[in-house]
Scaffold this motif. Structure first.
Motif, PDB file in Angstrom:
ATOM      1  N   PRO A 226       7.067   0.863   9.244  1.00  0.00           N
ATOM      2  CA  PRO A 226       7.460   2.162   9.813  1.00  0.00           C
ATOM      3  C   PRO A 226       6.956   2.357  11.249  1.00  0.00           C
ATOM      4  N   THR A 407      -7.330  -2.637   2.915  1.00  0.00           N
ATOM      5  CA  THR A 407      -6.841  -1.721   3.944  1.00  0.00           C
ATOM      6  C   THR A 407      -7.510  -1.987   5.282  1.00  0.00           C
ATOM      7  N   LEU A 462      -1.228   7.486  12.416  1.00  0.00           N
ATOM      8  CA  LEU A 462      -0.148   7.245  11.465  1.00  0.00           C
ATOM      9  C   LEU A 462      -0.386   6.046  10.553  1.00  0.00           C
ATOM     10  N   GLU A 463      -0.845   4.939  11.139  1.00  0.00           N
ATOM     11  CA  GLU A 463      -0.962   3.710  10.350  1.00  0.00           C
ATOM     12  C   GLU A 463      -2.098   3.768   9.344  1.00  0.00           C
ATOM     13  N   TYR A 466      -1.107   5.922   6.379  1.00  0.00           N
ATOM     14  CA  TYR A 466       0.036   5.301   5.700  1.00  0.00           C
ATOM     15  C   TYR A 466      -0.408   4.089   4.882  1.00  0.00           C
ATOM     16  N   TRP A 469      -2.296   5.063   1.816  1.00  0.00           N
ATOM     17  CA  TRP A 469      -1.373   5.527   0.770  1.00  0.00           C
ATOM     18  C   TRP A 469      -0.625   4.376   0.121  1.00  0.00           C
ATOM     19  N   LEU A 470      -0.169   3.422   0.933  1.00  0.00           N
ATOM     20  CA  LEU A 470       0.620   2.303   0.424  1.00  0.00           C
ATOM     21  C   LEU A 470      -0.186   1.421  -0.515  1.00  0.00           C
TER      22      LEU A 470
END
Length: 472
Positions: A226, A407, A462-463, A466, A469-470
């Motif tokens: 994204p 992460t 943002l990353e 994200y 969450w992913l």
């Protein structure tokens, strides 16, 4: 010495003197601190350039070796020359020769005219054509230096000349815009695809050894897709706003390009040779990486270019721009490596651990990623950065309770690509595009800071959430 030159000479000397006068931080040896003082002065000198950058690099290496800041006299000499045995340095040099081949044969002009014919009505369209070329090759070429220097740059450099934009006074007509778009796009594609940047693969190998965590090609892509696509689509447009070309439209570009192609006539034997050699190099870079190094592929192709008359030996000897880049980047690679040799980088990484004590996990991740990204200002190689600091940072975060290891590992590895445009010496592609002469020194540092800050800010905002969450 005129006033302007004196103003540019004084700041590096003042920085050097001030750091030498300051006591070495706790845990760092005086010799390592003295080396850092010299390194900091060199960086300030590269920003201001009172003399050509190659001279500044040679001066820094010479002083460090003369004062034995990196070891014994014999060790100092070996270190001072080590940059010239670096494979990336020679890959950059050969990339310039590829560009010379495209120019001498006329192949570069033919391809550039073809792009102008179909996309040249607007300069922004050409910017997206450059970006799309890198995007298409990215997944298949682990060396972004080979991709930029051997394929993208030799073609791109021919486009602005068609519109009367050359290095120097006319650079801002079009060339400067296209060159920065090429570099910024390379930074994005090098992050977007696992196999678009060798340090990505190296980083995951280090992650596997340190944390016993594995990341697949698909996981890598989904983790950055994204934000990566936002970056990719936005780079040509943001560059167009922040570093606008003077030539924005050319309504007659299509008919003019057709006319110029007609004047060139049919494809010549040398063009076919150059195209064939470029394709052979591309195929070997994509599929033969396990058997032959990218630099050796490039050198072998260069030899064939000379033997077949694509370029002459005197052309190679007389290409001052390439030799200047060889000296400039070779010295900077050695200087950056010196920080690791004297122990400065290990001390710096250890010192950052104390900053994270007592912080929530999210802010620990943000802080560690930001530090790891920004410290690339001290490196002249993406691979060297990953090799020197990634294991240290991984070991530090692994010791923190409740840390999401996969992460943080992926976030640290992702920064390798987007950091390649921070400075003129940050990576092979940055050295190639800076060496084109289209982007002025002050503009390169300014754009590197602006795009670097923008990439980092969006990456952290943002990353980080994200990916958490992913992977949750």
């Amino acid at each position: 010495m005129n006033g302007k030159l004196l103003m540019n000479v004084m700041p590096p000397l003042v920085v050097w003197a001030a750091l030498l006068a300051a006591p070495a931080p706790e845990g760092l040896s005086p010799s390592a601190w003295h080396y850092f003082a010299m390194f900091a002065a060199v960086i300030v000198g590269l920003i201001l350039e009172p003399v050509p950058g190659s001279i500044i690099g040679l001066l820094g290496v010479s002083l460090a070796a003369a004062f034995h800041l990196v070891g014994t006299p014999s060790e100092s000499v070996k270190w001072a020359l080590s940059g010239f045995s670096n494979s990336t340095v020679w890959l950059i040099f050969v990339a310039y020769m590829f560009g010379l081949g495209y120019e001498k044969t006329g192949l570069g002009r033919r391809i550039a005219l073809t792009l102008v014919r179909f996309l040249g009505k607007k300069t922004l369209g050409l910017g997206y054509a450059v970006a799309l070329s890198d995007f298409c090759l990215g997944p298949f070429m682990p060396s972004n230096t080979a991709r930029s220097g051997g394929t993208i740059y030799p073609i791109v450099r021919n486009i602005p000349e068609i519109f009367g934009s050359f290095p120097g006074e006319t650079a801002r007509k079009m060339g400067a815009y296209l060159m920065w778009t090429g570099l910024a796009t390379c930074a994005v594609t090098s992050t977007l695809f696992l196999t678009a940047n060798a340090p990505n693969l190296l980083g995951l190998e280090l992650v596997g050894k340190t944390m016993k965590v594995g990341v697949t090609w698909r996981e890598w892509l989904l983790g950055i897709l994204p934000l990566g696509m936002i970056f990719f689509l936005a780079v040509p447009l943001i560059t167009y706003w922040l570093y606008p070309p003077e030539i924005k439209t050319c309504k007659q570009a299509e008919s003019w390009a057709i006319e110029e192609l007609s004047k060139m006539g049919g494809v010549t034997r040398k063009e076919i040779l150059m195209m064939t050699l470029a394709i052979v190099a591309l195929i070997l870079w994509i599929f033969a990486g396990a058997w032959i190094d990218a630099t050796m592929v490039a050198i072998a192709v260069l030899v064939v270019m000379i033997l077949t008359g694509v370029i002459a030996w005197n052309d190679l000897l007389g290409y001052r721009q390439a030799w200047n880049m060889l000296i400039w980047f070779g010295t900077l690679v050695a200087l950056a490596d010196g920080l690791k040799i004297v122990g400065f980088l290990k001390w710096f990484a250890g010192a950052t651990q104390g900053l994270t004590q007592g912080l929530p996990i999210f802010w620990v991740i943000v802080l560690m990623v930001a530090i790891y990204y920004l410290v690339h200002y001290m490196f002249a190689s993406l691979t060297a950065h990953a090799t020197a600091l990634l294991p240290v940072f991984l070991a530090a975060v692994a010791a923190i309770p409740d840390m999401p290891l996969k992460t943080i590992a992926m976030l640290l590895c992702y920064t390798s690509g987007i950091s390649c445009l921070l400075t003129p010496y940050a990576s092979g592609p940055s050295a190639i595009y800076y060496g084109s002469g289209y982007i002025e020194r002050k503009d390169f540092w300014r754009l590197g800071a602006v795009f670097g800050a923008l990439f980092l800010m969006l990456f952290l905002l943002l990353e980080v959430p994200y990916l958490q969450w992913l992977l949750s």
